[in-house]
Design a protein around this motif. Structure first.
Motif, short mmCIF file in Angstrom:
data_model
loop_
_atom_site.label_atom_id
_atom_site.label_comp_id
_atom_site.label_asym_id
_atom_site.label_seq_id
_atom_site.Cartn_x
_atom_site.Cartn_y
_atom_site.Cartn_z
N PRO A 34 0.84 -1.20 0.00
CA PRO A 34 0.00 0.00 0.00
C PRO A 34 0.87 1.25 0.00
O PRO A 34 2.04 1.20 0.39
N PRO A 35 0.31 2.38 -0.42
CA PRO A 35 1.06 3.64 -0.36
C PRO A 35 1.47 3.96 1.08
O PRO A 35 0.85 3.47 2.04
N HIS A 36 2.49 4.79 1.22
CA HIS A 36 2.94 5.21 2.55
C HIS A 36 1.76 5.79 3.33
O HIS A 36 0.99 6.59 2.83
N GLY A 37 1.61 5.36 4.58
CA GLY A 37 0.54 5.86 5.44
C GLY A 37 -0.76 5.08 5.33
O GLY A 37 -1.75 5.43 5.97
N TYR A 38 -0.77 4.02 4.53
CA TYR A 38 -1.97 3.20 4.33
C TYR A 38 -1.67 1.76 4.72
O TYR A 38 -0.53 1.32 4.69
N ARG A 39 -2.72 1.03 5.07
CA ARG A 39 -2.60 -0.40 5.35
C ARG A 39 -3.78 -1.11 4.73
O ARG A 39 -4.89 -0.58 4.68
N TRP A 40 -3.52 -2.34 4.29
CA TRP A 40 -4.62 -3.21 3.92
C TRP A 40 -5.15 -3.83 5.20
O TRP A 40 -4.38 -4.31 6.04
N VAL A 41 -6.47 -3.80 5.38
CA VAL A 41 -7.12 -4.31 6.58
C VAL A 41 -8.16 -5.34 6.15
O VAL A 41 -8.98 -5.07 5.26
N ARG A 42 -8.12 -6.50 6.78
CA ARG A 42 -9.14 -7.50 6.49
C ARG A 42 -10.35 -7.25 7.38
O ARG A 42 -10.23 -7.06 8.59
N TYR A 43 -11.52 -7.24 6.75
CA TYR A 43 -12.78 -7.15 7.48
C TYR A 43 -13.69 -8.23 6.93
O TYR A 43 -14.31 -8.05 5.88
N GLY A 44 -13.71 -9.37 7.61
CA GLY A 44 -14.50 -10.50 7.12
C GLY A 44 -14.00 -10.94 5.76
O GLY A 44 -12.81 -11.16 5.57
N PRO A 45 -14.89 -11.03 4.76
CA PRO A 45 -14.48 -11.48 3.44
C PRO A 45 -13.87 -10.36 2.59
O PRO A 45 -13.42 -10.61 1.47
N ASP A 46 -13.85 -9.15 3.11
CA ASP A 46 -13.41 -7.99 2.32
C ASP A 46 -12.02 -7.51 2.73
O ASP A 46 -11.56 -7.75 3.84
N LEU A 47 -11.38 -6.80 1.81
CA LEU A 47 -10.07 -6.21 2.06
C LEU A 47 -10.21 -4.70 1.85
O LEU A 47 -10.68 -4.24 0.81
N LEU A 48 -9.83 -3.93 2.86
CA LEU A 48 -9.99 -2.47 2.85
C LEU A 48 -8.63 -1.80 2.85
O LEU A 48 -7.76 -2.16 3.64
N LEU A 49 -8.45 -0.81 1.99
CA LEU A 49 -7.24 0.01 2.02
C LEU A 49 -7.57 1.24 2.85
O LEU A 49 -8.47 2.02 2.49
N VAL A 50 -6.87 1.40 3.98
CA VAL A 50 -7.24 2.42 4.96
C VAL A 50 -6.06 3.36 5.24
O VAL A 50 -4.94 2.91 5.44
N ASN A 51 -6.35 4.65 5.28
CA ASN A 51 -5.36 5.65 5.72
C ASN A 51 -5.25 5.50 7.23
O ASN A 51 -6.24 5.70 7.95
N ILE A 52 -4.07 5.13 7.72
CA ILE A 52 -3.95 4.83 9.15
C ILE A 52 -4.02 6.07 10.04
O ILE A 52 -4.28 5.96 11.23
N ARG A 53 -3.80 7.24 9.48
CA ARG A 53 -3.89 8.47 10.27
C ARG A 53 -5.33 8.93 10.42
O ARG A 53 -5.78 9.28 11.51
N THR A 54 -6.08 8.91 9.31
CA THR A 54 -7.45 9.43 9.32
C THR A 54 -8.51 8.35 9.50
O THR A 54 -9.66 8.67 9.78
N ARG A 55 -8.12 7.06 9.29
CA ARG A 55 -9.03 5.91 9.33
C ARG A 55 -9.98 5.87 8.13
O ARG A 55 -10.88 5.04 8.08
N ARG A 56 -9.79 6.75 7.16
CA ARG A 56 -10.68 6.80 5.99
C ARG A 56 -10.34 5.67 5.01
O ARG A 56 -9.19 5.43 4.70
N ILE A 57 -11.38 5.01 4.52
CA ILE A 57 -11.23 3.91 3.57
C ILE A 57 -11.01 4.49 2.18
O ILE A 57 -11.81 5.28 1.70
#
Length: 73
Positions: free
Chosen positions: A41-64
């Motif tokens: 993921p880009p700097h400052g983002y993480r891939w997060v698993r939520y059940g069957p889905d994969l979310l790319l999330v800004n770790i500072r703002t929590r915005r998907i």
């Protein structure tokens, strides 16, 4: 195998929503993104698993920023 935290169940998240900070922890981070054929993921983002889905999330703002629905089905 994915387990929802106590009191949580599946919810269909979409781009622009704020993910609760509970899910911004190593328990939910997904680092095997190469299995899906894409790079880190880009700097400052993480891939997060939520059940069957994969979310790319800004770790500072929590915005998907992106969602892959059904990634783990």
């Amino acid at each position: 195998m994915f387990h929802y935290p106590r009191g949580w169940r599946y919810r269909r998240w979409s781009i622009g929503l704020l993910l609760p900070s509970l899910f911004l922890s190593s328990t939910y981070y997904y680092d095997n993104y190469y299995n899906f054929g894409f790079g880190p993921p880009p700097h400052g983002y993480r891939w997060v698993r939520y059940g069957p889905d994969l979310l790319l999330v800004n770790i500072r703002t929590r915005r998907i920023a992106d969602v892959i629905y059904g990634a783990f089905r």
